[in-house]
Design an enzyme around this catalytic site. Structure first.
Site: not given
Ligand code: GLU
Length: 444
Positions: A88, A174, A133-135
């Protein structure tokens, strides 16, 4: 099973409207711990305080791009499993999207959206030229073999390759992802485009373009921010007992750096449970113990504490560096620390934040406290692009400059506006971000 059907956190989007119909206790609890709900409440609070124009706020209430991918993986026993993953991009107004990838059974769409939003705010607070962003992939990496993890990572990378790239969106580690996993991402992306592209991901092994100091950066940043806090609020850091929740990359390195600087770490924990010694724990020895055992919980030379009671330990500084929602309205009244420095993203619910504020507990928010990681990620990306690498001394000095400057800016706003540090950090981040949103305007 998808996150949508599995997550108890799923809620209707029009959250603000719930005020009209009194929420049941159960619903209140679900809302309290929904990260996206939490993030949007934080945004609204800052927007209201700053009288921010609706156009900017409305833009930030939506993620720019949401990609859901299915990740088929051939398991070691020959069966095929399909995992659900996300990438995202919340906002790109200040530069390419930046943020980590987590592997965890509790990953959900709302969680990844919130984490992407917090990355946008974090990069703005410390003034890095990035969006957020992050996934994530819904999986339990602890139950997967190294081969399964590699195949899952590579297929996921291939699926999100339509979004990522060194000028577009740069992933990083992360929860439950590490240097090796970043190495596979770098290799998979490079194989696809036909040449080596180290700048597509940060937190890589040093041998393929990683940066010195990246592994310790988040923990080191937590320490720098705490040292500035001690200076600003007038307490002696060496006399303030510290308890650190979580012994992953952030918690273990924070413990190491605090101990290196002569601070007394009285408590640490991991998923198995916590350790407590009012005289101070031997962090080096516990690190060695951890290398040989699955959990630190059975380490013999300390008092044992239940994992869910850890945040209530007697200490002056509490560093929640595990997962979201570990400090809630339920346990906040029993927190004994005077200062909370958020190593994790979203560890304190907004209800808990209110309780803590009323009780005079000072909370240094995630978007400032744990920004050391993405700051050194930025250094790694700059070094990769220039193919010119810096010394660890230079990296740590530059990290300290950025974190100290950001803390002082936030503290100045907190004092001037008489607000808590979370609101102040949001005000600093939002001011910078809003300028970019206004200058760029709306296309077409
Ligand atoms: N996952 C880390 C964070 O939440 C680091 C992100 C990055 O380095 O891009 O800040």
């Amino acid at each position: 099973m998808s996150a949508e059907t599995k997550s108890p956190l799923r809620i209707p989007p029009m959250i603000q409207k719930t005020e009209k119909q009194p929420a049941s206790a159960e619903r209140r609890e679900v809302l309290e711990t929904n990260p996206w709900h939490m993030a949007m409440q934080q945004l609204d609070r800052a927007g209201t305080k700053m009288n921010m124009e609706p156009l900017v706020l409305e833009r930030l209430r939506h993620c720019k791009r949401i990609l859901t991918v299915s990740v088929p993986v051939r398991m070691d026993d020959g069966t095929l499993r399909v995992f659900e993953g996300y990438r995202i991009q919340h906002n790109l107004d200040r530069g390419p999207a930046k943020g980590g990838i987590r592997f965890h059974p509790q990953v959900s769409l709302d969680e990844v959206k919130a984490l992407a939003f917090w990355m946008t705010m974090k990069c703005s607070v410390v003034n890095l030229p990035y969006g957020g962003a992050k996934g994530g992939i819904i999986c339990d990496p602890k139950k997967m073999s190294i081969g399964e993890l590699e195949r899952m990572t590579r297929r996921y990378t291939s699926e999100i390759s339509i979004l990522i790239g060194p000028d577009k969106d740069i992933p990083a580690p992360d929860v439950n992802t590490n240097e090796q996993i970043m190495g596979w991402i770098m290799d998979t992306y490079s194989m696809t485009i036909g040449y080596s592209c180290p700048g597509v991901v940060t937190g890589k092994p040093i041998d393929v373009g990683g940066s010195l100091g990246r592994r310790e950066a988040t923990g080191r940043g937590v320490f720098y921010v705490t040292r500035e806090l001690a200076c600003a609020r007038g307490f002696d850091l060496r006399k303030a007992p510290v308890a650190i929740q979580g012994f992953g990359n952030v918690g273990s390195n924070a413990a190491k750096v605090f101990a290196e600087h002569g601070c007394k770490v009285v408590g640490i924990s991991d998923v198995g449970g916590g350790l407590y010694d009012p005289k101070g724990l031997d962090i080096d020895e516990i690190m060695l113990y951890r290398a040989k055992n699955d959990t630190i919980a059975d380490y013999p030379k300390a008092e044992h504490v239940a994992a869910d009671k850890f945040v209530e330990l007697p200490c002056e500084i509490l560093v929640p560096a595990a997962m979201e929602n570990t400090i809630t309205a339920e346990n906040a009244p029993r927190v004994k620390a005077k200062y909370i420095v958020e190593g994790a993203n979203g560890p304190t619910t907004n209800e808990a934040d209110r309780v803590l504020n009323q009780r005079g507990v000072v909370v240094v928010p995630d978007i400032l406290a744990n920004a050391g990681g993405v700051t050194v990620s930025y250094f790694e990306w700059v070094q990769d692009i220039q193919s010119f690498f810096w010394s660890e001394k230079e990296i740590n000095a530059r990290l300290q400059d950025i974190i100290v400057k950001a803390f002082r800016e936030v503290e100045e706003v907190a004092q001037r506006e008489k607000v808590d540090l979370r609101l102040a950090a949001f005000m600093v981040g939002l001011t910078r971000l809003a300028k970019a949103v206004r200058i760029r305007g709306t296309f077409p």
